[in-house]
Structure formats: structure tokens, C-alpha cells
Design an enzyme around this catalytic site. Structure first.
Site, PDB file in Angstrom:
ATOM      1  N   HIS A   1      -1.256   6.649   8.401  1.00 53.66           N
ATOM      2  CA  HIS A   1      -0.520   5.473   8.884  1.00 53.66           C
ATOM      3  C   HIS A   1       0.976   5.669   8.640  1.00 53.66           C
ATOM      4  O   HIS A   1       1.799   5.473   9.546  1.00 53.66           O
ATOM      5  CB  HIS A   1      -1.056   4.238   8.154  1.00 53.66           C
ATOM      6  N   GLU A   2       1.336   6.051   7.415  1.00 54.79           N
ATOM      7  CA  GLU A   2       2.751   6.227   7.097  1.00 54.79           C
ATOM      8  C   GLU A   2       3.343   7.396   7.876  1.00 54.79           C
ATOM      9  O   GLU A   2       4.508   7.347   8.291  1.00 54.79           O
ATOM     10  CB  GLU A   2       2.935   6.446   5.591  1.00 54.79           C
TER      11      GLU A   2
ATOM     12  N   GLY B   1       0.833  -1.190   0.000  1.00 57.73           N
ATOM     13  CA  GLY B   1       0.000   0.000   0.000  1.00 57.73           C
ATOM     14  C   GLY B   1       0.871   1.245   0.000  1.00 57.73           C
ATOM     15  O   GLY B   1       0.652   2.184  -0.756  1.00 57.73           O
ATOM     16  N   ALA B   2       1.891   1.227   0.881  1.00 56.15           N
ATOM     17  CA  ALA B   2       2.790   2.373   0.995  1.00 56.15           C
ATOM     18  C   ALA B   2       3.974   1.971   1.858  1.00 56.15           C
ATOM     19  O   ALA B   2       3.981   0.911   2.477  1.00 56.15           O
ATOM     20  CB  ALA B   2       2.065   3.573   1.602  1.00 56.15           C
ATOM     21  N   MET B   3       4.984   2.850   1.923  1.00 54.37           N
ATOM     22  CA  MET B   3       6.189   2.600   2.714  1.00 54.37           C
ATOM     23  C   MET B   3       6.678   3.893   3.327  1.00 54.37           C
ATOM     24  O   MET B   3       6.785   4.917   2.648  1.00 54.37           O
ATOM     25  CB  MET B   3       7.269   1.969   1.839  1.00 54.37           C
TER      26      MET B   3
ATOM     27  N   HIS C   1       4.392   6.467  11.282  1.00 54.13           N
ATOM     28  CA  HIS C   1       5.671   5.746  11.268  1.00 54.13           C
ATOM     29  C   HIS C   1       6.870   6.666  11.436  1.00 54.13           C
ATOM     30  O   HIS C   1       7.951   6.209  11.825  1.00 54.13           O
ATOM     31  CB  HIS C   1       5.833   5.008   9.937  1.00 54.13           C
TER      32      HIS C   1
ATOM     33  N   ASN D   1       9.341   5.523   4.225  1.00 50.92           N
ATOM     34  CA  ASN D   1      10.691   6.079   4.131  1.00 50.92           C
ATOM     35  C   ASN D   1      10.680   7.514   4.657  1.00 50.92           C
ATOM     36  O   ASN D   1       9.920   8.349   4.155  1.00 50.92           O
ATOM     37  CB  ASN D   1      11.155   6.081   2.680  1.00 50.92           C
TER      38      ASN D   1
END
Length: 860
Positions: free
Chosen positions: A307-308, A273-275, A311, A277
């Protein structure tokens, strides 16, 4: 993958021996464009300089690199022979000094699997786009490093790129003399470094905030996509949610965003979905909507953005030591995504989606034979790859929601603030977080952790209601049960709601009590004396993580009046509970489909409605008795068609019913309507058939032999884009032809020519539930091929093939026996491969139990 795996013990030994002071990475990506000659992979030059210390001078260790070749190697100024010290995935480092410098000059390969440096050629205009994706351990495909999360270091990247390209990385960058140079990062883990390069369409904005100490914080914002998607890119909404999220997390975390800029790239052929970084978040480009979508799609995108962003603190600033504690980032990000979505954006009903969609993922995962505690036992990288699952994400987030109810929101957030300040740029384990939560809440976190984080399985909560002679509640108790395989009973903080119909016919709550449920039976004393309920909801407000069950009276009320339940969260919880009963063979599939046909048209929440469509489809395909499946399918298609015509013209509900009708189409009249909507000879008032909806209509037409290759080729000519190509490949694979299926199988299983996105599209089209007889010959072929595929392909492609081609539509005891035979004869196969097969076997066995339940109901 032999040689590419890394065990936890190896990582611990290396972390005890080494500490890393910094990386300088130079990449030359000019080879990404132009013709490629030779039979080998297309490669790029990667030169890495690593400075690191060794606690035991004279000791040996290794660095990680997966590359076709190494041109030159030096350690502390002495040249090493690549042929002797490099085996294709590791570089042997002998006789280390106290302070060391390793220089690696390598030829690394561009990827077509979404791992490492992925290279994509846009068929629309021939432009080339690059991006990296590393989690859990693929940065070693791009530069030499120590690939484990607890060997953090600062990084300096420089990149040579083709003329006219822009390059981004984690830090701010600028171009001079044809070289892009980027600011040194804070100490971060290898797997969250990132490079994005190409002629991307790029939009900018900025975020400003005055901190409590008077400091002005300014964060440059950027968002990008392929040029071909630029006309569809609603960057303003992306920036809106981004700013709302940054406000929310600054308000609650008391730790300023630590990574400078905040870019977000929507990239093609993305596996995830996504990351997260830091400073350069990557997303799948499907979050850019080419056609009309429902509010649920925008809500889903916003949730992923948040959500990302969570992180950046949970995972990037403070990182788990090893993948055992993956939950320290993913569970928190999943919870914080929903928490901030509700608290900061227009999607104030986000907890309904969480209860209905995210928890469904968790409940399924937690009943598989591969279920595991939230704090898992991760032996190696293959284990880690598979643990990005419903337990680590959705169950973990559900348990954190329960924890907030247990310790209180203020204590929870204060614990998070102390955790960030105490462990910034470091690595942590479970105990580090529990200790701060114990400080702020005064609660025994060790007991809570044992119950919720260190055991597996989901409990069931069922109400027991005893009435007195006046028709009032004499006693209401909550009965807790556990599966035999995971018998632990847990403490739950729950709200028990009582519902009955009003004079207007609405089913509404008239009493509620919040209580602690512990042990096999808990009496809710506060509800004694209340009027008799028609419905008891034992997890009202969705405070805990459990399977909700109903007493007979409540179930009867839902069968007749589910649509009259006015509270959307309560309604979503009841739907979820009914679906769990269907999966557990306690409610016949035909009954669940009947409930959907009678009540889904009255569902106000579009996300819940779309989930109901998916569940009804699954009930038909997997849990309906084979003898009645065709008849039930016709009923479902007719109901969907009726709701399509009854829905408000132009509404998102109409769009959802149109898509569901296409997927459930079963009769010639259905195909005629779809064909007419495509060619303009039919119309549904208010329904605009855009390009994405055209492909949605074409897939069932292709699967039933109505749309042939000529029609699909003509549609691709109309939509000659990367998205159009993926749709066309899926539709071509869906055609009901033995020759087509053989070709698909060869392309996916016997060849590695297709990119990850086209592998995914081919598998999706291949496995049509309406083609069970056509697919029957592939059961034996599947079991003959999967170990070879697993060992010979990347882990991502291996996962796609093993999961996607499992013969789930051959739902018979014979297929179950064939699966068991493979498991018995392959006890020494890779544990991760066995896990995938065991999970598919469990889904099949569950489907057979559901079919038996449905068959028994057919004769009642």
C-alpha cells in the site's frame, strides 16, 4: 484547535498567490538526550530558509509554524518582530516581493502524541528514538513552511544529532563534522517530508532491475527498528515483499521508482499503520512480531508495505490538490495493495481478506450519518484528519475494483501510466484521472463518477428466484435497494453464482453469469433454465461494492450448510453478508453466534477465522439482548474452549482460538485454565505460551479480578520492554475497581502526561464490556469533558478520547437521550467533534435495534 486550522479557501487563495522554489531546513536534535530542565516542553532548534515567488508583489500572506517560540525572523533581508507577526501557528508575511526569501529560527517542541517530531525513550535501555509524522498538517511543528499539498517544492535537510546516532530523511544522507546532510528531494508536498533519528538497528539490501530502454535501475534498500526489537526483526521477509512489490509496480506502471533509495522504519508509539514518505516509509513497530502470529498477520504487513509503495506513484509523484481528492491516493493505494499482494507475493488469497475485512470497514463507515461521497467535501484540516476513514480507503478501493471490471484491467493500467507521465511532480483533481481513463477505455467516466464517486451510501442486492413446474429456474432477478437517506441506485457489474450440494455433501457452484445490474430490478436471462439452486450469491467473486442479501431458500441453506461451502471466497462473502444482516437487525445476534460456533471451526482461511472471532465478540457485546447476554457469553466461551482443544496442535488456527478463548472467558473454569497455562500447571497440546500470548491471557484475568497489580508488576519485570509496558498499562486499567477507573480517567482526561501509546492502552483497558455497572458514572462525565478535551489537546489525542471513552457499554435509551441532548446543546461545537459523537451515537442506536431483534428471537 483555534488558530491551527486551515480552510480550503485559505489554501486556494495562498496557492493562487504563491509558488515555492525550495526549502533548506536545519534541525539541531542534540537536545533529545540528557536531562531536561525547566517547566516548559523539551525543544529543539529549527532554522528554515524558504524561497518563494509571489504573483502579486505587495500582497500579504502567511507561513505556517506551530512552535513554543521564534528566536528570529527575516523576510527578504529585513528583520521581523516575532511578537508582532507570529501568533503561535502562523507567521504574517506582509509586502511580499516578486521573489522572496523567508528565514525562520525557532524552538520547536518534541512530541509525545505521535504528531510532529515524536520523542520516545525506551524503558528497556534508556535509548532515545525520534521520528516525524506529519499527515495531514504537522510538518509545521518541525519547520516553518506553507502547509498544504499543492505548494510542492524540493527540500534540503541537514540535521545535528547526538554522537553515535544515525539520521535518515527522504534523500540519501551522509555525516561530516557532526552534521548529517541529505540530497535535495524532488518537488514533494510538506506532509511527506520526514526525519528519523536515533540508535536504530539498521539492515540493508538492494534492488536491481534493467528497464526496457536498457537502463540499470539500482535502489538501495534499508529497514530499521529499535535495538530492543532487533532479535525479532525479520528484515529478510520485509525485503522480499519490497522487491516483489517493486517488480510488480515497474511491470505495470512503466514509470521507474522516482525517489532514489527506499528505507522502511518500524517506529514506536505510531498513531497510524504506516506513512508513505518518499524514500523513508514509516510503520508502526507492531508489525515486528515478538511472538507467534498467524499467516494473516504476515499478510497484513505485506499489504501495508505494498500500500505504501503504491503511494510512491499515487500520492507522492502525483498528489491531490487538496484533501477533497484524498481518494486519489488512498483509494488507489488500498486497491493496489491488494492487487499487488495477490499478483506478486505468496499471499495469493488476498482478495478474500479484502472482501471480508476491508469491506467490513467500508460497509460500517458508509452507513454512519457521517458517510460522504468518495470525493468528499473537505472544508478544513480537521475535516481532512477525520476523512482517513473506511470510505476513503476501503470503499474507494472496492469501487476501483468495480471500475477495473467495468473498463477492463488493461485500460485501467494504461490510464494510470498516462496519468503518471502527464502529471509527474504535480497536483491533480478528479477530472485529471477521469480524462485519461476515458481515453484508454472509451467509457463515459463522468456517468460512472457521478454514480460511484459523488454519491454516498451502500446498495443492497437481493436475488429473486421463480421456479417452473419442473423445478428449474423460470426467472432469476436481482433487486437493488438503497437507504432512505441515500436513495441513489447504481450500476453494478456482478457475477451471480448458483450453488447446490453434491453427492458428497459439499456446497459448490454449478452455474454463474456475469451481468450489469442497473435500476431497481434486473433479470439475469442467462440463468433461466438452470437447475434450482440451494444458494444464490449475487456478488459472486466480489466484483462490486454492495450489501449482499439472501432469499429465504439461500438463507436456510446457509443456516444448515455454511460449513460445506467449499470456495473460500464465496464462504467469506456469505459470512460478511450474514454479519451485515446482524448489524442491520435482520439476523438475531444469537443466530450469528450460533453460526460461528457451528461452522467457524471448519474455516480454512485464517484471516476469515480471526474476523469471525471479532464479529462474534461484537455480536455478544453490542447486539445480544441484555437478558440473555451472560448465557450467550458462556456458550461462546465454551465453544471457543472446545475449538482450542480440537484444533491441530501447534497450528495457527489453534493460536487464533487460544486468543479468542481468552477474550471470551466467562466462567471460573475458564480463568483457571488461563491461570494454569500461565504458571505451567495446565497445558494444551502444541500451544506454546510465548510472551505476547501471556499478556493476552492476563488482560481477561485482570478484568475479572483474578490477576492483581502484584501479578501484573511481576509480568512487567519478566518483560521489561516498551511493549511490555503498554501491555501492563492496559491490564492495570482493566481491573474491576472504582479507584482504578477514576485514576485512568484522570490520567487520560485531566492530564496530558501520558504518551499517545499509553493513552491508547489506558483507554483500551478502561472500557471493559464486563464492567458496565462500574463504568456507568462516566457517562455524565464524558459529555461534560469532551469539548474541553477537544479544544485543549492535539487532534489525535482528542480523537482517541472522544471515540474510546464514549459510553457504548451503557447501551440504553437513556444514554442515547444523553447523546442527543449533548448534540442539541452543542450545535456550535467543532464540526469534527460533532462528527465523532454522531458516529458513536449511530453505533449505539444500531446496537439497541440489534438487541431488540435478538430479544424478539429469544421468545420465538
Amino acid at each position: 484547535m483555534p488558530g491551527e486550522n486551515l480552510t480550503r479557501e485559505e489554501a486556494r487563495e495562498r496557492a493562487a498567490l504563491l509558488s515555492v522554489d525550495g526549502y533548506e531546513v536545519s534541525l539541531d536534535l542534540r537536545s533529545a538526550v540528557g536531562e531536561h530542565s525547566g517547566g516548559g516542553p523539551r525543544t529543539f532548534r529549527s532554522v528554515t530558509t524558504v524561497r518563494f515567488r509571489c504573483a502579486e508583489p505587495g500582497a500579504s500572506s502567511f507561513a505556517d509554524l506551530i512552535a513554543p517560540s521564534v528566536t528570529a525572523l527575516s523576510l527578504n533581508g529585513r528583520d521581523l518582530d516575532p511578537g508582532r507577526v507570529f501568533d503561535g501557528s502562523r507567521i504574517l508575511l506582509e509586502d511580499l516581493a516578486a521573489d522572496n526569501e523567508l528565514v525562520v529560527d525557532a524552538q520547536c517542541a518534541y512530541s509525545r502524541t505521535g504528531e510532529g517530531m515524536h520523542r520516545f525513550v525506551d524503558p528497556e535501555d534508556g535509548e532515545v528514538y525520534l521520528y516525524t509524522q506529519y499527515e495531514p498538517a504537522d510538518s509545521r511543528r518541525v519547520f516553518a513552511n506553507f502547509e498544504q499539498p499543492d505548494l510542492k517544492a524540493p527540500y534540503r535537510f541537514e540535521v545535528r544529532a547526538p554522537e553515535g546516532w544515525t539520521v535518515w530523511s527522504n534523500g540519501a544522507g551522509a555525516s561530516a563534522d557532526g552534521v548529517w546532510r541529505f540530497a535535495e528531494t524532488k518537488p514533494i508536498s510538506t506532509y511527506i517530508t520526514c526525519v528519523v533519528a536515533g540508535p536504530y538497528h539498521y539492515v540493508t539490501d538492494s534492488y536491481e532491475r534493467v528497464l526496457e530502454d536498457g537502463t540499470r535501475l539500482e535502489i538501495p534498500l534499508g529497514a530499521m527498528c529499535r535495538k530492543g526489537l532487533a532479535p525479532h526483526f525479520d528484515a529478510d521477509d520485509v525485503f522480499l515483499v519490497t522487491k516483489q512489490g517493486l517488480d510488480f509496480f515497474h511491470d505495470h506502471f512503466d514509470y521507474p521508482y522516482p525517489f532514489g533509495k527506499y528505507d522502511q522504519a518500524f517506529v514506536p508509539e505510531y498513531n497510524l499503520g504506516a506513512m508513505e514518505n518518499p524514500g523513508m516509509v514509516t510503520f508502526r513497530e507492531e508489525f515486528i512480531f515478538r511472538g507467534k502470529v498467524t499467516r494473516a498477520s504476515y499478510e497484513g504487513r505485506a499489504n501495508v508495505i505494498l500500500h505504501e509503495m503504491a503511494h510512491m506513484w499515487f500520492g507522492d509523484l502525483v498528489t491531490m490538490e487538496w484533501w477533497d481528492d484524498l481518494w486519489l491516493k488512498e483509494s488507489f493505494a488500498d486497491f493496489m495493495g491488494a492487487f499487488s499482494l495477490v499478483g506478486a507475493t505468496r499471499f495469493t488469497d488476498g482478495w478474500i481478506t479484502f472482501a471480508n475485512r476491508r469491506k467490513a470497514w467500508a460497509y460500517r463507515a458508509d452507513q454512519l450519518p457521517s458517510t460522504h461521497p468518495i470525493t468528499a467535501d473537505i472544508r478544513d484540516l480537521q475535516d481532512a484528519k477525520l476523512n482517513f476513514d473506511g470510505i476513503t480507503y476501503a470503499k474507494g478501493a472496492s469501487v476501483l475494483k468495480q471500475l477495473v471490471a467495468y473498463v477492463g484491467q488493461d485500460a485501467f493500467l494504461e490510464g494510470a501510466r498516462r496519468y503518471f507521465k502527464r502529471h509527474a511532480y504535480g497536483n491533480t483533481r478528479l477530472g485529471d484521472l477521469l480524462s485519461v481513463l476515458e481515453e484508454t477505455s472509451g467509457r463515459d467516466m463522468a456517468a460512472w463518477s457521478r454514480a460511484w464517486l459523488q454519491t454516498a451510501g451502500v446498495n443492497s442486492l437481493t436475488p429473486q428466484v421463480l421456479l417452473d413446474g419442473d423445478g428449474r429456474i423460470d426467472e432469476l432477478a436481482v433487486v437493488q435497494e438503497a437507504a432512505e437517506s441515500h436513495p441513489e441506485l447504481r450500476p453494478h457489474r456482478v457475477a451471480v453464482g448458483l450453488y447446490r450440494r453434491t453427492d458428497s455433501g459439499a456446497l459448490e457452484r454449478y452455474a454463474q453469469a456475469e451481468t450489469d445490474v442497473d435500476g431497481p430490478r434486473t433479470v439475469v436471462a442467462e440463468l433461466a433454465g438452470a437447475d434450482a439452486p440451494e444458494l444464490v450469491l449475487v456478488n459472486d467473486d466480489d466484483l462490486t461494492y454492495c450489501k449482499t442479501r439472501f432469499d429465504d431458500t439461500s438463507l436456510a441453506a446457509l443456516r444448515e450448510h455454511l460449513g460445506a461451502l467449499t470456495d473460500p471466497l464465496a464462504r467469506a462473502l456469505c459470512w460478511s453478508a450474514l454479519w451485515n444482516m446482524t448489524r442491520d437487525a435482520l439476523l438475531p445476534a444469537r443466530d450469528f453466534v450460533d453460526l460461528v460456533l457451528r461452522f467457524a471451526g471448519r474455516e480454512s482461511d485464517i484471516g476469515v477465522l480471526q474476523m469471525l472471532h471479532a464479529w462474534a465478540e461484537s455480536a455478544l457485546v453490542h447486539y445480544a439482548a441484555p437478558a440473555g447476554r451472560a448465557e450467550l457469553g458462556v456458550e461462546l466461551a465454551r465453544g471457543a474452549r472446545r475449538e482450542l482443544h480440537d484444533a491441530e496442535p501447534g497450528s495457527e488456527h489453534q493460536l487464533a482460538w487460544a486468543r479468542f478463548f481468552a477474550r471470551s472467558a466467562a466462567e471460573p473454569a475458564d480463568f483457571d485454565l488461563l491461570t494454569g497455562l500461565l504458571d505451567g500447571t495446565s497445558a494444551v497440546e502444541g500451544l506454546a505460551v510465548d510472551q505476547e500470548l501471556r499478556w493476552a491471557f492476563l488482560e481477561p484475568l485482570a478484568a475479572h479480578g483474578v490477576a492483581d497489580e502484584k501479578v501484573l508488576d511481576a509480568e512487567l519485570a519478566r518483560d521489561d520492554t516498551a511493549s511490555g509496558k503498554r501491555h501492563q498499562v492496559r491490564c492495570l486499567a482493566a481491573r474491576p475497581s472504582a479507584a482504578v477507573k477514576a485514576q485512568c480517567w484522570a490520567q487520560v482526561v485531566e492530564s496530558d502526561a501520558l504518551s499517545n501509546a499509553l493513552v491508547e492502552a489506558t483507554i483500551s483497558g478502561f472500557a471493559q464490556s464486563s464492567q458496565r455497572e462500574l463504568l456507568a458514572p462516566y457517562t455524565e462525565k464524558y459529555f461534560a469533558a469532551i469539548e474541553r478535551v477537544w479544544t485543549g489537546r492535539s487532534i489525535q489525542i482528542g480523537m482517541d478520547v472522544v471515540r474510546g471513552l464514549f459510553p457504548s457499554h451503557q447501551d440504553s435509551q437513556e444514554t442515547l437521550d444523553a447523546t442527543d441532548a449533548w448534540l442539541t446543546s452543542h450545535e456550535d461545537a467543532a464540526p469534527a467533534l460533532r462528527r465523532l459523537v454522531l458516529e458513536s451515537r449511530d453505533d449505539l442506536a444500531r446496537a439497541l435495534r440489534g438487541q431488540a431483534c435478538d430479544e424478539a428471537a429469544a421468545g420465538r
